[in-house]
Design an enzyme around this catalytic site. Structure first.
Site, mmCIF file in Angstrom:
data_model
loop_
_atom_site.group_PDB
_atom_site.id
_atom_site.type_symbol
_atom_site.label_atom_id
_atom_site.label_comp_id
_atom_site.label_asym_id
_atom_site.label_seq_id
_atom_site.Cartn_x
_atom_site.Cartn_y
_atom_site.Cartn_z
ATOM 1 N N HIS A 17 0.852 -1.204 0.000
ATOM 2 C CA HIS A 17 0.000 0.000 0.000
ATOM 3 C C HIS A 17 0.884 1.249 0.000
ATOM 4 O O HIS A 17 0.620 2.205 -0.732
ATOM 5 C CB HIS A 17 -0.861 0.053 1.274
ATOM 6 C CG HIS A 17 -1.924 -0.995 1.374
ATOM 7 N ND1 HIS A 17 -2.092 -1.771 2.492
ATOM 8 C CD2 HIS A 17 -2.889 -1.377 0.501
ATOM 9 C CE1 HIS A 17 -3.131 -2.587 2.316
ATOM 10 N NE2 HIS A 17 -3.624 -2.379 1.110
ATOM 11 N N LYS A 41 -16.546 -6.479 6.390
ATOM 12 C CA LYS A 41 -15.322 -7.282 6.413
ATOM 13 C C LYS A 41 -14.902 -7.770 7.791
ATOM 14 O O LYS A 41 -13.951 -8.537 7.893
ATOM 15 C CB LYS A 41 -14.171 -6.486 5.780
ATOM 16 C CG LYS A 41 -14.208 -6.496 4.262
ATOM 17 C CD LYS A 41 -12.877 -6.100 3.680
ATOM 18 C CE LYS A 41 -12.878 -6.291 2.176
ATOM 19 N NZ LYS A 41 -11.678 -5.762 1.544
ATOM 20 N N ARG A 90 -2.280 -5.720 -8.435
ATOM 21 C CA ARG A 90 -1.280 -6.786 -8.245
ATOM 22 C C ARG A 90 -1.456 -7.797 -9.372
ATOM 23 O O ARG A 90 -1.534 -7.435 -10.523
ATOM 24 C CB ARG A 90 -1.439 -7.408 -6.857
ATOM 25 C CG ARG A 90 -1.086 -6.438 -5.735
ATOM 26 C CD ARG A 90 -1.529 -6.950 -4.404
ATOM 27 N NE ARG A 90 -2.967 -7.139 -4.390
ATOM 28 C CZ ARG A 90 -3.683 -7.502 -3.356
ATOM 29 N NH1 ARG A 90 -3.094 -7.766 -2.222
ATOM 30 N NH2 ARG A 90 -4.986 -7.631 -3.424
ATOM 31 N N SER A 128 -3.028 -7.448 2.979
ATOM 32 C CA SER A 128 -3.245 -7.323 4.429
ATOM 33 C C SER A 128 -3.642 -8.677 5.005
ATOM 34 O O SER A 128 -3.219 -9.036 6.112
ATOM 35 C CB SER A 128 -4.362 -6.315 4.717
ATOM 36 O OG SER A 128 -4.000 -5.045 4.275
HETATM 37 O O1 PNS Z 1 -8.621 -2.589 0.348
HETATM 38 P P1 PNS Z 1 -9.909 -3.031 -0.268
HETATM 39 O O2 PNS Z 1 -10.733 -3.770 0.744
HETATM 40 O O3 PNS Z 1 -9.725 -3.794 -1.547
HETATM 41 O O4 PNS Z 1 -10.704 -1.681 -0.649
HETATM 42 C C1 PNS Z 1 -11.964 -1.746 -1.239
HETATM 43 C C2 PNS Z 1 -12.647 -0.375 -1.172
HETATM 44 C C3 PNS Z 1 -12.746 0.094 0.263
HETATM 45 C C4 PNS Z 1 -11.852 0.632 -1.980
HETATM 46 C C5 PNS Z 1 -14.054 -0.567 -1.781
HETATM 47 O O5 PNS Z 1 -14.726 -1.588 -1.124
HETATM 48 C C6 PNS Z 1 -14.896 0.697 -1.701
HETATM 49 O O6 PNS Z 1 -14.711 1.608 -2.486
HETATM 50 N N1 PNS Z 1 -15.826 0.739 -0.719
HETATM 51 C C7 PNS Z 1 -16.744 1.852 -0.531
HETATM 52 C C8 PNS Z 1 -18.166 1.518 -1.045
HETATM 53 C C9 PNS Z 1 -18.246 1.708 -2.561
HETATM 54 O O7 PNS Z 1 -18.119 2.821 -3.028
HETATM 55 N N2 PNS Z 1 -18.395 0.589 -3.315
HETATM 56 C C10 PNS Z 1 -18.332 0.624 -4.765
HETATM 57 C C11 PNS Z 1 -19.635 0.902 -5.439
HETATM 58 S S1 PNS Z 1 -20.933 -0.183 -4.986
#
Ligand code: PNS
Length: 159
Positions: A17, A41, A90, A128
């Protein structure tokens, strides 16, 4: 002034990150690390602690801050007046999910663009969840996370 969000759950922040954040900070004028609540989560660290761990890890990057958010990423981007979202990519396994997210975010707010930064080979496998697994089983996880995350992970699994 170009402002970008680097969103994620950061449970906890890893060196992978940090690589993406530092590279975004070298391209954009201002970077906000957007730490998602990600309630579904069932995270190891609460949101407040995840934000603090990111803040400490990015303290040497003067144009980077970290803020927690709940709700849609595009709404948060709008609120922050940020028109760019930067995500690390990735291996191919990330692609399907990231493609879906970027496409949905584009549908929600046309003014928010998603940019992808390729992970360097040394971080291709890093996540993570794999760091948490290592830490939970007494594996040597230290070299995969920023220094300040080491005691936090040790404390979390000492309980
Ligand atoms: O590190 P991650 O868990 O892969 O991050 C995912 C994240 C937090 C970027 C994604 O889940 C997100 O944008 N969540 C906020 C809710 C949202 O906007 N979802 C997308 C449209 S439904």
């Amino acid at each position: 002034m170009k402002k970008a969000l680097v969103p994620g759950t950061f449970d906890p922040i890893t060196n992978g990150h940090l690589d993406v954040i530092a590279r975004a900070a070298s391209i954009f004028d201002e970077v906000v690390v957007a730490v998602a609540l990600s309630a579904k989560k069932n995270t190891l660290f609460p949101l407040e602690q995840r934000v603090e761990l990111v803040q400490e890890a990015v303290k040497d990057l003067p144009n980077v801050t970290a803020i927690g958010f709940d709700g849609l990423l595009t709404d948060f981007a709008f609120e922050q007046n940020a028109h760019c979202v930067v995500k690390g990519l990735r291996a191919i396994t990330d692609f399907e999910y990231e493609f879906q997210m970027a496409a949905m975010n584009w549908q929600l707010h046309r003014s928010v663009e998603t940019f992808f930064i390729m992970s360097p080979p040394e971080y291709m496998y890093l996540s993570s969840s794999i760091v948490r697994e290592l830490a939970s089983m007494n594996g040597r996880f230290e070299k995969f996370v920023p220094e300040n995350v080491v005691p936090a992970l040790k404390a979390a699994y000492a309980k």
